[in-house]
Design an enzyme around this catalytic site. Sequence first.
Site, PDB file in Angstrom:
ATOM      1  N   GLU A  10      -8.218  45.263  93.371  1.00  0.00           N
ATOM      2  CA  GLU A  10      -9.287  44.474  92.756  1.00  0.00           C
ATOM      3  C   GLU A  10     -10.676  44.987  93.118  1.00  0.00           C
ATOM      4  O   GLU A  10     -11.638  44.762  92.406  1.00  0.00           O
ATOM      5  CB  GLU A  10      -9.148  43.007  93.184  1.00  0.00           C
ATOM      6  CG  GLU A  10     -10.037  42.065  92.390  1.00  0.00           C
ATOM      7  CD  GLU A  10      -9.523  40.641  92.406  1.00  0.00           C
ATOM      8  OE1 GLU A  10      -8.296  40.459  92.344  1.00  0.00           O
ATOM      9  OE2 GLU A  10     -10.345  39.716  92.481  1.00  0.00           O
ATOM     10  N   ASP A 114      -5.822  40.997  93.964  1.00  0.00           N
ATOM     11  CA  ASP A 114      -5.764  39.893  94.928  1.00  0.00           C
ATOM     12  C   ASP A 114      -4.681  38.899  94.510  1.00  0.00           C
ATOM     13  O   ASP A 114      -4.448  38.678  93.323  1.00  0.00           O
ATOM     14  CB  ASP A 114      -7.114  39.153  95.002  1.00  0.00           C
ATOM     15  CG  ASP A 114      -8.184  40.022  95.647  1.00  0.00           C
ATOM     16  OD1 ASP A 114      -7.868  41.170  96.012  1.00  0.00           O
ATOM     17  OD2 ASP A 114      -9.323  39.563  95.755  1.00  0.00           O
ATOM     18  N   ASP A 116      -4.117  35.782  93.893  1.00  0.00           N
ATOM     19  CA  ASP A 116      -4.455  34.439  93.427  1.00  0.00           C
ATOM     20  C   ASP A 116      -4.425  34.487  91.898  1.00  0.00           C
ATOM     21  O   ASP A 116      -4.142  35.527  91.314  1.00  0.00           O
ATOM     22  CB  ASP A 116      -5.824  34.003  93.963  1.00  0.00           C
ATOM     23  CG  ASP A 116      -6.912  35.029  93.667  1.00  0.00           C
ATOM     24  OD1 ASP A 116      -6.741  35.841  92.723  1.00  0.00           O
ATOM     25  OD2 ASP A 116      -7.941  35.027  94.358  1.00  0.00           O
ATOM     26  N   TYR A 328     -14.741  41.691 105.723  1.00  0.00           N
ATOM     27  CA  TYR A 328     -14.988  41.200 104.370  1.00  0.00           C
ATOM     28  C   TYR A 328     -15.454  39.744 104.387  1.00  0.00           C
ATOM     29  O   TYR A 328     -14.780  38.876 104.946  1.00  0.00           O
ATOM     30  CB  TYR A 328     -13.695  41.340 103.550  1.00  0.00           C
ATOM     31  CG  TYR A 328     -13.912  41.100 102.089  1.00  0.00           C
ATOM     32  CD1 TYR A 328     -14.632  42.004 101.331  1.00  0.00           C
ATOM     33  CD2 TYR A 328     -13.413  39.964 101.470  1.00  0.00           C
ATOM     34  CE1 TYR A 328     -14.853  41.789  99.989  1.00  0.00           C
ATOM     35  CE2 TYR A 328     -13.614  39.734 100.132  1.00  0.00           C
ATOM     36  CZ  TYR A 328     -14.338  40.657  99.397  1.00  0.00           C
ATOM     37  OH  TYR A 328     -14.556  40.428  98.071  1.00  0.00           O
TER      38      TYR A 328
END
Length: 862
Positions: A10, A114, A116, A328
Amino acid sequence: MAPKVLMVAEKPSIALSIASVLSGAQMSTQRGSTEVHEFDAMFLGSRAHYKVTSVIGHVFSVDFPAAFQDWTTTNPSDLFQAPILKKETNPKAHICRHLSQEARGCTHLVLWLDCDREGENICFEVIECTGFHASDSRRIYRARFSSVTEKDILKAMNSLAEPNRDEALSVDARQEIDLKVGVAFTRFQTSYFNGKYGNLDARVISYGPCQTPTLGFCVDRYLQITMFKPEKFWMLHPYIMYKGYELKLEWERSRLFDADVSAMFRNRIIEDGIMKVVRVSEKLESKARPSGLNTVNLLKVASSALGFGPQLTMQLAERLYTQGFISYPRTESTAYPSSFDFKGTLGALVHNPVFGAYAQKFLTESYNKPRAGTDAGDHPPITPMRSASEDSLGNDAWKLYQYICQHFLGTLSPDCKYRRIKVEFESGGEQFQCVGQLATVKGFTSIMPWLAISEKNLPEFAVGEKIEISKVELDEGNTSPPDYLSESELISLMEKHGIGTDASISVHINNICERNYVQVQAGRRLAPTPLGISLIRGYQCIDSDLCLPDIRSFIEHQITLVAKGQADHSMVVQHVLEQFRRKFSYFVKQIDNMDALFEAQFSPLSDSGRLLSKCGKCLRYMKYISTQPARLYCGTCEEVYYIPQKGTVKASLYKELTCPLDNFELLLCSMPGPEGKSFPLCPYCFNCPPFEGIDTFFGAPKTGDSTKLGKGVGMPCFLCPHTTCPHSVIAQGVCACPECSGTLVLDPVSAPKWRLYCNMCNCLVSLPEGAHRISTTQDKCPECDSTIIEVDFNKKTTPLKDGATLHKGCILCDELLHSLVEMKHGRSFSRHGRRGRGRGRGRGRGRGSTKQQDPKMSFRDF
DNA sequence: GCAAGGTC
């Protein structure tokens, strides 16, 4: 043939991590739209060539087709049934092209987006770009990882799955619903209120299922404050002197709202005069160390303790992250992954001048296991990665970095432990107490000192002791209203109600600030503006659902049905949109109720602005409203006429000059700057251009379509082809523009530096300076067809023989005039082509064919 | 000119 595997993450940082792990850091990296890392390794049992690259978030975002983009021709209620299309989110990045190129020749695609719903949606965006067949489960794999660590990456590689189409579809559903609902309400509200009130200064009055409830929280608090009625209360505070301490005791009733009753209790205590110790208790309490730091908690602390807004905090954090100082910064997790390298992180800090000693102690002795926290499966908590000093970071970034270090060390520290001693008393039948606190283990509070417990020593008491009361105070107080909502409280509320995500919370808060719905006050508290208050109160009286946080949960709940495969995507979208469409049409019907609040808050146009220009319909003066968008308002006809948004407007010179077409009084507009054009303008024609076929309007974008005039785009007199009006391009045009297909027009108020300017481009030509008057005549030059101009020179400076002052001629062909004119902008000035005056349709093609024929006949060479 | 969600 050896398999060729394309893997897509991503964001670039994750592509790098994955490639490093799978190649053992033996890879070659090529630059491109995003970096591509290549290496050879095993894949599904055979030797394979890998390419690992990434997107940068979503590749596509939804929008309406061009036919629905025009605010004036699209009815907002039609948007609910309108088609939508996906456009590349960032066309300049060429992500789609990049993926398609990299996918060429690849046999397999592994999706590392990612884990999700958004990531699942991006999986299908990637598939679309690569040209793989979405249904080809033997070539397309989904890697599911719970953190970007070697262990999880390898685990994901060994359990490749399929992308989840239902989850992806749920995001499609959300996108369509958010777009249609947000844009429909926004366009309607904006069009309805904008221009209706003089002091309502808003470019766009937006609505959105996240930003509006966010505003709602702020206004709720504001309403609590305004509705608050203070009440008087009384508190009884007896004092005792004991073993050298003066102690103020707290009343068990805390406070009473009745003066007489409070006074009665006071008298009882005074009458008794003695405090009896009835109980002494001691408890070991503890205050828990923090769990790992996630984005939302970082935003809250930064706002409340450092005074940084979420926007600034995220910018600083982003910078610290890209420079390698912190991990991050966008994560929901407060739990460290089991594989987290605490020693490595502590090791990075040991040479830090501020935290080094604290970190070193953990390494040489030991550190506490962090609290469990919650694992959202995204990124580890935010931690320092590298030592930094205040000098190298700059003040603000250092403060944020410092907090991240303190928080990290706090999570590895012991809990804070303290002894709490409570002594209970009795006097005159009333109960009192005092409390002492003593830290036994400072724990994490020694690195986060602002969280330390306040210590208080008490002398030792024995049960049954009787102590004389030294004085009794009856303190009077008022209950006080809460303060404006603090940003940190707002973030908590948003998180609690699922408004926005860790990455978007700061955007929504910034949004309601930029739209002028709230203002940030000292201490980062959010005070709603009259506009913000009127909007929320308006929704509350028309349909309170529109501003309640449930509106987001409703949408989330509906799309979750899609994500879980329990409902069909298009059925859910249709169902939700139909509900919102009904709410929308009810809102439109009831808008008067909101308008009533606006009327009370803002002044009507008729009460503001100075008088300027007579209306051609009722012949009364109109009012000039200077707030954006600048406009004239006729109170009698209740009409609004927009005027150019730049520059100034005056009536002076053109007073009592009216447009022959509609009788409106002309205005004189001057664009800003020494070289700004000045020109007459009819308010009516400017808004409703009377001639067809004029396709270049003042202020219009170059590719503009004349059928779609926006505010501030229209027809000043210099574009008007009226044949007899003395202000039209027919009367004022002198010759063709050498630079474009426009016409050079006399600037009517340029004295004494007389000049011509082009009615379409920036071309500027200066005329003889110091002349008393320069005007156009009705005659044409027989040679070049330009308009003959008449110059009335100054007596002292006239270049004419015998002191004559009047001279007529063509600026291109008359030797004297031509020697006195000068090109200010533009490259050349040919006398070829037919002059502007003949261009009845405003945009002639006179020069076109002769343009290239005689380059020497330029202005300078003439 | 408009939403919210990614990420830069």
